[in-house]
Design an enzyme around this catalytic site. Structure first.
Site, PDB file in Angstrom:
ATOM      1  N   GLU A  43      -3.888   7.802  -5.242  1.00 58.89           N
ATOM      2  CA  GLU A  43      -4.154   7.058  -6.480  1.00 58.89           C
ATOM      3  C   GLU A  43      -5.435   7.577  -7.117  1.00 58.89           C
ATOM      4  OE1 GLU A  43      -4.116   2.845  -5.626  1.00 58.89           O
ATOM      5  OE2 GLU A  43      -2.158   2.963  -4.653  1.00 58.89           O
ATOM      6  N   HIS A  68      -1.668   0.215  -9.693  1.00 64.45           N
ATOM      7  CA  HIS A  68      -2.321  -0.653  -8.708  1.00 64.45           C
ATOM      8  C   HIS A  68      -2.995  -1.841  -9.410  1.00 64.45           C
ATOM      9  CE1 HIS A  68      -4.202  -0.829  -4.443  1.00 64.45           C
ATOM     10  NE2 HIS A  68      -4.032  -2.039  -4.938  1.00 64.45           N
ATOM     11  N   ARG A 128       0.856  -1.183   0.000  1.00 68.35           N
ATOM     12  CA  ARG A 128       0.000   0.000   0.000  1.00 68.35           C
ATOM     13  C   ARG A 128       0.891   1.231   0.000  1.00 68.35           C
ATOM     14  NH1 ARG A 128      -3.460  -2.538  -1.579  1.00 68.35           N
ATOM     15  NH2 ARG A 128      -5.610  -2.848  -0.890  1.00 68.35           N
TER      16      ARG A 128
HETATM   17  P1  NAD Z   1      -1.690 -11.402   4.434  1.00 69.12           P
HETATM   18  O1  NAD Z   1      -2.562 -11.085   5.576  1.00 69.12           O
HETATM   19  O2  NAD Z   1      -1.694 -12.790   3.882  1.00 69.12           O
HETATM   20  O3  NAD Z   1      -0.173 -11.054   4.770  1.00 69.12           O
HETATM   21  C1  NAD Z   1       0.255  -9.887   5.449  1.00 69.12           C
HETATM   22  C2  NAD Z   1       1.440 -10.267   6.317  1.00 69.12           C
HETATM   23  O4  NAD Z   1       2.066  -9.094   6.824  1.00 69.12           O
HETATM   24  C3  NAD Z   1       1.036 -11.136   7.508  1.00 69.12           C
HETATM   25  O5  NAD Z   1       1.870 -12.269   7.559  1.00 69.12           O
HETATM   26  C4  NAD Z   1       1.287 -10.205   8.705  1.00 69.12           C
HETATM   27  O6  NAD Z   1       1.665 -10.918   9.855  1.00 69.12           O
HETATM   28  C5  NAD Z   1       2.435  -9.362   8.170  1.00 69.12           C
HETATM   29  N1  NAD Z   1       2.641  -8.112   8.907  1.00 69.12           N
HETATM   30  C6  NAD Z   1       1.713  -7.258   9.382  1.00 69.12           C
HETATM   31  N2  NAD Z   1       2.309  -6.222  10.005  1.00 69.12           N
HETATM   32  C7  NAD Z   1       3.646  -6.426   9.901  1.00 69.12           C
HETATM   33  C8  NAD Z   1       4.794  -5.714  10.348  1.00 69.12           C
HETATM   34  N3  NAD Z   1       4.677  -4.564  11.041  1.00 69.12           N
HETATM   35  N4  NAD Z   1       6.024  -6.220  10.061  1.00 69.12           N
HETATM   36  C9  NAD Z   1       6.156  -7.373   9.373  1.00 69.12           C
HETATM   37  N5  NAD Z   1       5.104  -8.105   8.953  1.00 69.12           N
HETATM   38  C10 NAD Z   1       3.868  -7.637   9.205  1.00 69.12           C
HETATM   39  O7  NAD Z   1      -2.089 -10.368   3.289  1.00 69.12           O
HETATM   40  P2  NAD Z   1      -1.625 -10.420   1.748  1.00 69.12           P
HETATM   41  O8  NAD Z   1      -2.688 -11.050   0.935  1.00 69.12           O
HETATM   42  O9  NAD Z   1      -0.248 -10.930   1.676  1.00 69.12           O
HETATM   43  O10 NAD Z   1      -1.649  -8.879   1.397  1.00 69.12           O
HETATM   44  C11 NAD Z   1      -0.817  -7.989   2.104  1.00 69.12           C
HETATM   45  C12 NAD Z   1      -1.176  -6.565   1.720  1.00 69.12           C
HETATM   46  O11 NAD Z   1      -0.774  -6.328   0.380  1.00 69.12           O
HETATM   47  C13 NAD Z   1      -2.671  -6.299   1.740  1.00 69.12           C
HETATM   48  O12 NAD Z   1      -3.090  -5.868   3.026  1.00 69.12           O
HETATM   49  C14 NAD Z   1      -2.843  -5.240   0.686  1.00 69.12           C
HETATM   50  O13 NAD Z   1      -2.746  -3.965   1.282  1.00 69.12           O
HETATM   51  C15 NAD Z   1      -1.672  -5.448  -0.254  1.00 69.12           C
HETATM   52  N6  NAD Z   1      -2.089  -6.040  -1.547  1.00 69.12           N
HETATM   53  C16 NAD Z   1      -1.825  -5.354  -2.697  1.00 69.12           C
HETATM   54  C17 NAD Z   1      -2.185  -5.887  -3.922  1.00 69.12           C
HETATM   55  C18 NAD Z   1      -1.910  -5.140  -5.193  1.00 69.12           C
HETATM   56  O14 NAD Z   1      -2.601  -5.333  -6.181  1.00 69.12           O
HETATM   57  N7  NAD Z   1      -0.923  -4.283  -5.250  1.00 69.12           N
HETATM   58  C19 NAD Z   1      -2.832  -7.134  -3.993  1.00 69.12           C
HETATM   59  C20 NAD Z   1      -3.066  -7.826  -2.800  1.00 69.12           C
HETATM   60  C21 NAD Z   1      -2.686  -7.267  -1.596  1.00 69.12           C
END
Ligand code: NAD
Length: 310
Positions: A257, A276, A228
């Site tokens: 965005e 995005h 993000r």
């Molecule tokens: P997820 O919940 O599977 O994984 C997120 C991970 O980050 C978890 O393992 C969590 O423990 C870890 N985490 C949280 N806070 C942390 C910190 N301070 N330090 C280290 N690790 C930390 O979610 P995901 O599906 O992997 O998606 C992650 C994020 O990516 C979403 O929340 C979204 O904002 C973003 N995303 C972007 C796109 C895109 O198109 N660009 C697509 C999917 C997700």
């Protein structure tokens, strides 16, 4: 589901056509309908949406499903107060976002973005002999090792890269050679040629990458942000690029965005901007429908929902 009326908010059209998704879900509930601006939400028990709108709070919904993994735009406390369950779409983007993130690494290493720019001008231009490098000998540090982080790590590892990671609970992860806790972020990123961000946007991760983190990175390092925008202090990133503290960035997400036309990020050779769209793919609607179908079944059976956030 024999009881639920499912609304599909037409903001999903940002990611896939609402009618295609409605048809995919048609067998899962007796009434699956598209809800446009101005349509009443009142008949809906569940709402599948891309956008968040305040009117969702007063609509008597039982449950909202976000077609994105990131739900940072939703007001968790207000939903909780009104007894509205929120579920997200994590778990379905690991392969495609992994491919995008590692694709950005490949572009930088193999100079594909530079070749494409010259092609647009009809120029046969060879880069300097030492601009390109093999990915195989390089290292990537993946910050956040959930669905996205693991998707990036396994693909970087498959290309022969040395992969490290940052994780709140530093347990071993497949394809990741070393895992560090967030308190050791600066040491974790110090050796990496690529630093890939895959954390959700939370109070802890907002501005996680700023002046000190860019200073800790190698000056030939690339930042890859598919998480993000606000996880990165964008002004500090521009300063770091200008000062040569890091070499470049592959950015799918931004503080604002669409990225404003006058942003200085648009016109830099070593910055690749994607809109995005790291998770975009022609199966997206089917993948979301699988989660929603399973949760409709659970909802009717009185079981707890999967991918529940609130
Ligand atoms: P997820 O919940 O599977 O994984 C997120 C991970 O980050 C978890 O393992 C969590 O423990 C870890 N985490 C949280 N806070 C942390 C910190 N301070 N330090 C280290 N690790 C930390 O979610 P995901 O599906 O992997 O998606 C992650 C994020 O990516 C979403 O929340 C979204 O904002 C973003 N995303 C972007 C796109 C895109 O198109 N660009 C697509 C999917 C997700």
């Amino acid at each position: 589901s024999d009881s639920s009326t499912v609304g599909i908010h037409d903001s999903v059209t940002d990611v896939f056509p609402a009618p295609v998704f409605r048809d995919e879900l048609a067998d899962a509930a007796p009434d699956v309908r598209i809800v446009s601006d101005g349509d009443a939400l009142a008949p809906c028990d569940a709402l599948v949406t891309f956008r968040y709108e305040d009117r969702f709070l007063s609509a008597d919904l039982d449950w909202i499903h976000s077609i994105q993994a990131g739900v940072d735009r939703f007001p968790f406390d207000a939903l909780r107060e009104r007894g509205i369950t929120l579920t997200n779409s994590t778990g379905i983007h690991g392969d495609v976002v992994g491919e995008t993130a590692v694709g950005l690494m490949l572009a930088f290493a193999r100079r594909l973005h530079v070749h494409r720019s010259h092609q647009e001008r009809g120029e046969w231009h060879k880069p300097a002999w030492d601009d390109a490098f093999p990915l195989r000998r390089e290292s990537a540090c993946v910050v956040g090792l959930g669905t996205l982080g693991r998707g990036i790590a396994t693909r970087a590892s498959a290309l022969g890269m040395d992969v490290t990671g940052v994780k709140r609970t530093p347990v071993p992860v497949d394809g990741v050679d070393r895992v560090s806790p967030p308190e050791r972020l600066h040491e974790a990123v110090a050796d990496a040629r690529f630093v890939a961000l895959a954390v959700p946007l939370t109070d802890d991760t907002e501005g996680m990458f700023s002046t000190a983190e860019f200073a800790a990175m190698r000056d030939d390092a690339y930042l890859i942000n598919v998480a993000r925008g606000p996880v990165v202090d964008q002004a500090a990133l521009v300063d770091a690029l200008d000062a040569g503290e890091i070499a470049g960035a592959g950015l799918d997400v931004f503080e604002a965005e669409p990225l404003p036309e006058d942003s200085t990020l648009w016109n830099r050779e070593e910055v690749i901007v994607t809109p995005h769209a790291a998770g975009f793919n022609d199966e997206y609607y089917e993948r979301v429908a699988t989660i929603v179908r399973e949760n409709l079944r659970r909802f009717d059976a009185g079981e707890s929902l999967t991918n529940r956030v609130v």
